[in-house]
Design an enzyme around this catalytic site. Sequence first.
Site, PDB file in Angstrom:
ATOM      1  CG  ASP A 248      24.629 -17.366  42.393  1.00 51.85           C
ATOM      2  OD1 ASP A 248      25.858 -17.297  42.503  1.00 51.85           O
ATOM      3  OD2 ASP A 248      24.016 -17.247  41.316  1.00 51.85           O
ATOM      4  CE  LYS A 270      27.630 -12.579  41.116  1.00 54.63           C
ATOM      5  NZ  LYS A 270      27.941 -12.109  39.779  1.00 54.63           N
ATOM      6  CG  MET A 383      18.584  -8.134  40.717  1.00 58.04           C
ATOM      7  SD  MET A 383      20.135  -8.313  39.852  1.00 58.04           S
ATOM      8  CE  MET A 383      19.578  -8.640  38.192  1.00 58.04           C
TER       9      MET A 383
HETATM   10  N1  SAH Z   1      18.354 -16.117  37.459  1.00 63.69           N
HETATM   11  C1  SAH Z   1      17.359 -15.645  38.374  1.00 63.69           C
HETATM   12  C2  SAH Z   1      17.434 -14.150  38.604  1.00 63.69           C
HETATM   13  C3  SAH Z   1      18.697 -13.699  39.247  1.00 63.69           C
HETATM   14  S1  SAH Z   1      18.696 -11.996  39.569  1.00 63.69           S
HETATM   15  C4  SAH Z   1      15.966 -16.085  37.907  1.00 63.69           C
HETATM   16  O1  SAH Z   1      15.828 -16.567  36.805  1.00 63.69           O
HETATM   17  O2  SAH Z   1      15.022 -15.948  38.692  1.00 63.69           O
HETATM   18  C5  SAH Z   1      18.109 -11.946  41.233  1.00 63.69           C
HETATM   19  C6  SAH Z   1      16.730 -11.354  41.294  1.00 63.69           C
HETATM   20  O3  SAH Z   1      15.785 -12.340  40.944  1.00 63.69           O
HETATM   21  C7  SAH Z   1      16.303 -10.882  42.659  1.00 63.69           C
HETATM   22  O4  SAH Z   1      16.795  -9.612  42.940  1.00 63.69           O
HETATM   23  C8  SAH Z   1      14.806 -10.892  42.505  1.00 63.69           C
HETATM   24  O5  SAH Z   1      14.370  -9.781  41.789  1.00 63.69           O
HETATM   25  C9  SAH Z   1      14.588 -12.098  41.630  1.00 63.69           C
HETATM   26  N2  SAH Z   1      14.274 -13.296  42.432  1.00 63.69           N
HETATM   27  C10 SAH Z   1      15.006 -14.406  42.586  1.00 63.69           C
HETATM   28  N3  SAH Z   1      14.365 -15.312  43.359  1.00 63.69           N
HETATM   29  C11 SAH Z   1      13.189 -14.756  43.684  1.00 63.69           C
HETATM   30  C12 SAH Z   1      12.074 -15.183  44.453  1.00 63.69           C
HETATM   31  N4  SAH Z   1      12.042 -16.375  45.023  1.00 63.69           N
HETATM   32  N5  SAH Z   1      11.033 -14.336  44.572  1.00 63.69           N
HETATM   33  C13 SAH Z   1      11.025 -13.128  43.971  1.00 63.69           C
HETATM   34  N6  SAH Z   1      12.057 -12.682  43.246  1.00 63.69           N
HETATM   35  C14 SAH Z   1      13.123 -13.476  43.099  1.00 63.69           C
END
Ligand code: SAH
Length: 471
Positions: A248, A270, A383
């Site tokens: 991703d 995405k 998100m």
């Molecule tokens: N599966 C992922 C989430 C995917 S949705 C998880 O468990 O973290 C994507 C969202 O995750 C982003 O829009 C943001 O809100 C959050 N996200 C992912 N990586 C991040 C990071 N390093 N710092 C802050 N938010 C993060």
Amino acid sequence: MNHFPIFLNTAGRRIVLSGGGDAALAKLRLLMKTTAHITVFAPDADDQIKTWAKDGKLRLIDRAIEPGDAMCAALFYAADEDAAEDKRTAAIAHADGALVNIVDNLADSQFITPAIVDRDPVTVAIGTEGAAPVLARAIKADLEERLPTSLGTLARIGKAFRKAADALPFGRPRRDFWRDYYFNAGPKAMSTGEEAVQPALDDLLADHLMKDARKGHVAFVGAGPGDPELLTLKARKALDEADVVIYDRLISKEILELARREATMIDVGKEAFGPSTPQETINELIVEHGLTGAQVVRLKSGDATVFGRLDEEIEAVTAAGVDYHIVPGITAASAAVASIGQSLTRRGRNSSVRFLTGHDTRGFADHDWKALAQPGEVAAIYMGKKSARFIQGRLMMHGIDPETPVTFVENASRADQQVLSTTVAEMEPTLTEAGLGGPALTFIGLAPRAALAAIPEIPLPRAPEQMQEAQ
Ligand code: SAH
């Protein structure tokens, strides 16, 4: 890279060394591992060198080197432990046409001798261009520990088995077989004795030939929030063995670099409300590669089971009859809450925590805003940047205390992590004004521990003292 590493064939060649003290001894110990003809020039050689000479391990000439003495030598070592004498002997050897190394004099040497891990015929050479001998020694110690001492014997026996192993298809099946032999079945057999190795090889081959008839496999792997050190060991292993990595947008470069070098890397990035690979296409890609017999790693940010559309992918994979497993990862909420020195749950404050998404496939996501507006509630919103105003409006509408803390953590666990601390009343326009460009996690009901006094923005609250503060 100034020094290019090569392995020089010294069989039957001359290596000449000048010197008879400690520096000479250290070099000779290494050089005697080769099959070269070693000649030492030393008017006053250490007794050990004399013994080696008596045992026929080298030739000792008990005088200083003279022009012509290094004729036809492949390599020359000046180990005189005296700068002026080193200079003189090196000049002679140079004129005689040998490649010259002066011990502890990088600048005037034509080559350097690496730190060596010897599992002959397996030899690992470590060099730092003379920049960090301590590091080279540390790497050497690490490898000494990691490489089975029997590796040399295993390699010799393995070499004779190569033809037989060609019965396995080229590529992954053969690679897996040899890995299994060198790091698992081989050392195990060696522990009962060298004679056990050959039968173990035969069994292993039969085993792998059977396995090869097997289908591909998909590992759904959580890559964590970005810091490669937050990868699980299982995630690393999966990346190490992957034939195909489908990843991703949020996967950091450093993590992608850990994938096996030969792996095919497929970006299916995405972006919220932006350009994207349709989910159906991603499903098809995973299945297509799985069906070729490949080890597929479907790499998702954070934890694959959190807002990752994992179920759709699992359904596609199982419908195609491909095996899969899930490797959990550290979700963004865990990394983000750690960065502000807080807990997701706390006795007496909140006994549950909600993971919400700011938007779903239909747009801004609706939730039980009334419940969320209660005092003490904690929510981690994924998100949630684009929907911040919507969330703010809903919470206010349901009577939340406008002073309830709100924290945005952008790029949690990464070098460019940023924390923005505000309240529900001010979360917008504060967020828009801050212009955070990276992925951000929104906490409702949590403030950074060091910022309970409402500091608007704290850059990188990662100090260890803060993390360890008592509850
Ligand atoms: N599966 C992922 C989430 C995917 S949705 C998880 O468990 O973290 C994507 C969202 O995750 C982003 O829009 C943001 O809100 C959050 N996200 C992912 N990586 C991040 C990071 N390093 N710092 C802050 N938010 C993060």
